[in-house]
Scaffold this motif. Structure first.
Motif, PDB file in Angstrom:
ATOM      1  N   VAL A   1       0.835  -1.205   0.000  1.00  0.00           N
ATOM      2  CA  VAL A   1       0.000   0.000   0.000  1.00  0.00           C
ATOM      3  C   VAL A   1       0.871   1.257   0.000  1.00  0.00           C
ATOM      4  O   VAL A   1       0.613   2.206  -0.749  1.00  0.00           O
ATOM      5  CB  VAL A   1      -0.977  -0.003   1.209  1.00  0.00           C
ATOM      6  N   ILE A   2       1.908   1.277   0.820  1.00  0.00           N
ATOM      7  CA  ILE A   2       2.786   2.453   0.886  1.00  0.00           C
ATOM      8  C   ILE A   2       3.496   2.655  -0.451  1.00  0.00           C
ATOM      9  O   ILE A   2       3.561   3.770  -0.973  1.00  0.00           O
ATOM     10  CB  ILE A   2       3.792   2.334   2.048  1.00  0.00           C
ATOM     11  N   LYS A   3       4.028   1.576  -1.036  1.00  0.00           N
ATOM     12  CA  LYS A   3       4.684   1.687  -2.344  1.00  0.00           C
ATOM     13  C   LYS A   3       3.705   2.201  -3.398  1.00  0.00           C
ATOM     14  O   LYS A   3       4.056   3.028  -4.238  1.00  0.00           O
ATOM     15  CB  LYS A   3       5.258   0.332  -2.788  1.00  0.00           C
ATOM     16  N   GLY A   4       2.460   1.727  -3.330  1.00  0.00           N
ATOM     17  CA  GLY A   4       1.429   2.203  -4.252  1.00  0.00           C
ATOM     18  C   GLY A   4       1.176   3.693  -4.096  1.00  0.00           C
ATOM     19  O   GLY A   4       1.001   4.412  -5.083  1.00  0.00           O
ATOM     20  N   LYS A   5       1.171   4.167  -2.857  1.00  0.00           N
ATOM     21  CA  LYS A   5       0.995   5.604  -2.612  1.00  0.00           C
ATOM     22  C   LYS A   5       2.163   6.395  -3.192  1.00  0.00           C
ATOM     23  O   LYS A   5       1.975   7.482  -3.743  1.00  0.00           O
ATOM     24  CB  LYS A   5       0.871   5.886  -1.114  1.00  0.00           C
ATOM     25  N   PHE A   6       3.382   5.849  -3.076  1.00  0.00           N
ATOM     26  CA  PHE A   6       4.554   6.529  -3.617  1.00  0.00           C
ATOM     27  C   PHE A   6       4.498   6.571  -5.145  1.00  0.00           C
ATOM     28  O   PHE A   6       4.944   7.537  -5.761  1.00  0.00           O
ATOM     29  CB  PHE A   6       5.844   5.856  -3.160  1.00  0.00           C
ATOM     30  N   VAL A   7       3.971   5.521  -5.771  1.00  0.00           N
ATOM     31  CA  VAL A   7       3.853   5.488  -7.235  1.00  0.00           C
ATOM     32  C   VAL A   7       2.899   6.577  -7.706  1.00  0.00           C
ATOM     33  O   VAL A   7       3.163   7.268  -8.690  1.00  0.00           O
ATOM     34  CB  VAL A   7       3.377   4.095  -7.718  1.00  0.00           C
ATOM     35  N   VAL A   8       1.784   6.746  -6.993  1.00  0.00           N
ATOM     36  CA  VAL A   8       0.783   7.736  -7.377  1.00  0.00           C
ATOM     37  C   VAL A   8       1.271   9.158  -7.120  1.00  0.00           C
ATOM     38  O   VAL A   8       0.918  10.084  -7.846  1.00  0.00           O
ATOM     39  CB  VAL A   8      -0.541   7.467  -6.625  1.00  0.00           C
ATOM     40  N   GLU A   9       2.084   9.348  -6.110  1.00  0.00           N
ATOM     41  CA  GLU A   9       2.581  10.679  -5.739  1.00  0.00           C
ATOM     42  C   GLU A   9       3.627  11.131  -6.756  1.00  0.00           C
ATOM     43  O   GLU A   9       4.677  10.509  -6.882  1.00  0.00           O
ATOM     44  CB  GLU A   9       3.176  10.629  -4.331  1.00  0.00           C
ATOM     45  N   LYS A  10       3.356  12.221  -7.450  1.00  0.00           N
ATOM     46  CA  LYS A  10       4.245  12.648  -8.538  1.00  0.00           C
ATOM     47  C   LYS A  10       5.616  13.123  -8.053  1.00  0.00           C
ATOM     48  O   LYS A  10       6.586  13.022  -8.785  1.00  0.00           O
ATOM     49  CB  LYS A  10       3.580  13.749  -9.365  1.00  0.00           C
ATOM     50  N   ASP A  11       5.718  13.597  -6.821  1.00  0.00           N
ATOM     51  CA  ASP A  11       7.000  14.119  -6.344  1.00  0.00           C
ATOM     52  C   ASP A  11       7.883  13.060  -5.688  1.00  0.00           C
ATOM     53  O   ASP A  11       9.031  13.334  -5.368  1.00  0.00           O
ATOM     54  CB  ASP A  11       6.767  15.268  -5.349  1.00  0.00           C
ATOM     55  N   LEU A  12       7.343  11.871  -5.463  1.00  0.00           N
ATOM     56  CA  LEU A  12       8.123  10.807  -4.820  1.00  0.00           C
ATOM     57  C   LEU A  12       8.419   9.698  -5.821  1.00  0.00           C
ATOM     58  O   LEU A  12       7.594   9.398  -6.671  1.00  0.00           O
ATOM     59  CB  LEU A  12       7.349  10.225  -3.635  1.00  0.00           C
ATOM     60  N   SER A  13       9.578   9.094  -5.679  1.00  0.00           N
ATOM     61  CA  SER A  13       9.936   7.978  -6.544  1.00  0.00           C
ATOM     62  C   SER A  13       9.850   6.681  -5.757  1.00  0.00           C
ATOM     63  O   SER A  13      10.589   6.475  -4.789  1.00  0.00           O
ATOM     64  CB  SER A  13      11.351   8.151  -7.092  1.00  0.00           C
ATOM     65  N   ALA A  14       8.961   5.801  -6.181  1.00  0.00           N
ATOM     66  CA  ALA A  14       8.823   4.505  -5.514  1.00  0.00           C
ATOM     67  C   ALA A  14      10.083   3.665  -5.701  1.00  0.00           C
ATOM     68  O   ALA A  14      10.350   2.757  -4.918  1.00  0.00           O
ATOM     69  CB  ALA A  14       7.609   3.764  -6.061  1.00  0.00           C
ATOM     70  N   PHE A  15      10.864   3.985  -6.726  1.00  0.00           N
ATOM     71  CA  PHE A  15      12.104   3.237  -6.976  1.00  0.00           C
ATOM     72  C   PHE A  15      13.250   3.722  -6.090  1.00  0.00           C
ATOM     73  O   PHE A  15      14.149   2.972  -5.765  1.00  0.00           O
ATOM     74  CB  PHE A  15      12.511   3.354  -8.445  1.00  0.00           C
ATOM     75  N   ALA A  16      13.215   4.994  -5.695  1.00  0.00           N
ATOM     76  CA  ALA A  16      14.304   5.557  -4.889  1.00  0.00           C
ATOM     77  C   ALA A  16      14.084   5.369  -3.385  1.00  0.00           C
ATOM     78  O   ALA A  16      14.988   5.612  -2.599  1.00  0.00           O
ATOM     79  CB  ALA A  16      14.471   7.043  -5.202  1.00  0.00           C
ATOM     80  N   ILE A  17      12.870   4.952  -2.994  1.00  0.00           N
ATOM     81  CA  ILE A  17      12.553   4.789  -1.578  1.00  0.00           C
ATOM     82  C   ILE A  17      12.252   3.318  -1.307  1.00  0.00           C
ATOM     83  O   ILE A  17      11.355   2.738  -1.910  1.00  0.00           O
ATOM     84  CB  ILE A  17      11.348   5.654  -1.164  1.00  0.00           C
ATOM     85  N   ASN A  18      13.003   2.728  -0.381  1.00  0.00           N
ATOM     86  CA  ASN A  18      12.782   1.346   0.021  1.00  0.00           C
ATOM     87  C   ASN A  18      11.898   1.346   1.263  1.00  0.00           C
ATOM     88  O   ASN A  18      12.113   2.129   2.188  1.00  0.00           O
ATOM     89  CB  ASN A  18      14.114   0.650   0.309  1.00  0.00           C
TER      90      ASN A  18
END
Length: 156
Positions: free
Chosen positions: A95-112
């Motif tokens: 769920v958190i990774k999904g939120k990061f994907v949707v958030e345009k200013d955050l990179s789901a790939f750069a945040i573990n």
């Protein structure tokens, strides 16, 4: 002859009226999509306002994040535990990774994102302290999350 003419005119007007009535009762696909898009925009605006308020409640302003990073090297926040608020760790991460994907200013790939018993650990890099606050806020707003430890670093 006049009777047939008026009968045809009445039938045509009746068909037009019936079609209009049907369209007003059953919107077209395009109208439904537009309606859903409007509702989504409205919900997103409400969510942004709520998130901004929560960020202040959790003391996640850029200044407080910079201060805490300088002092401890990480940002830690907790929220009150509710009965029945325990979720599977894998679901929380997803769920958190999904939120990061949707958030345009955050990179789901750069945040573990790691989670153990509702305690979330964020590692990786972002481009500003505002993004650290946003990542922590999104994590805290996930059902089942009790604690968030951010070891995110700011890289230019």
């Amino acid at each position: 002859m006049k009777a047939i003419f008026f009968l045809l005119i009445g039938a045509v007007l009746g068909i037009i009226g019936w079609r209009y009535y049907q369209r007003s009762q059953n919107p077209t696909l395009g109208q439904r999509v537009e309606h859903l898009a409007d509702k989504t925009k409205e919900a997103a605006g409400d969510a942004k306002d709520a998130i901004a308020g929560k960020a202040e409640d959790w003391n996640l302003t850029p200044d407080s994040i910079r201060e805490e990073l300088a002092r401890t090297g990480r940002v830690v926040r907790s929220k009150a535990r509710d009965m029945g608020d325990r979720m599977d760790d894998a679901r929380i991460v997803a769920v958190i990774k999904g939120k990061f994907v949707v958030e345009k200013d955050l990179s789901a790939f750069a945040i573990n994102v790691d989670c153990r018993d509702g305690a979330v650990n964020l590692t990786g890099s972002v481009t500003s302290t505002e993004q650290i606050g946003r990542a922590v806020t999104l994590a805290l707003q996930t059902a089942g999350v009790q604690d968030v430890v951010s070891q995110l670093v700011v890289r230019s």
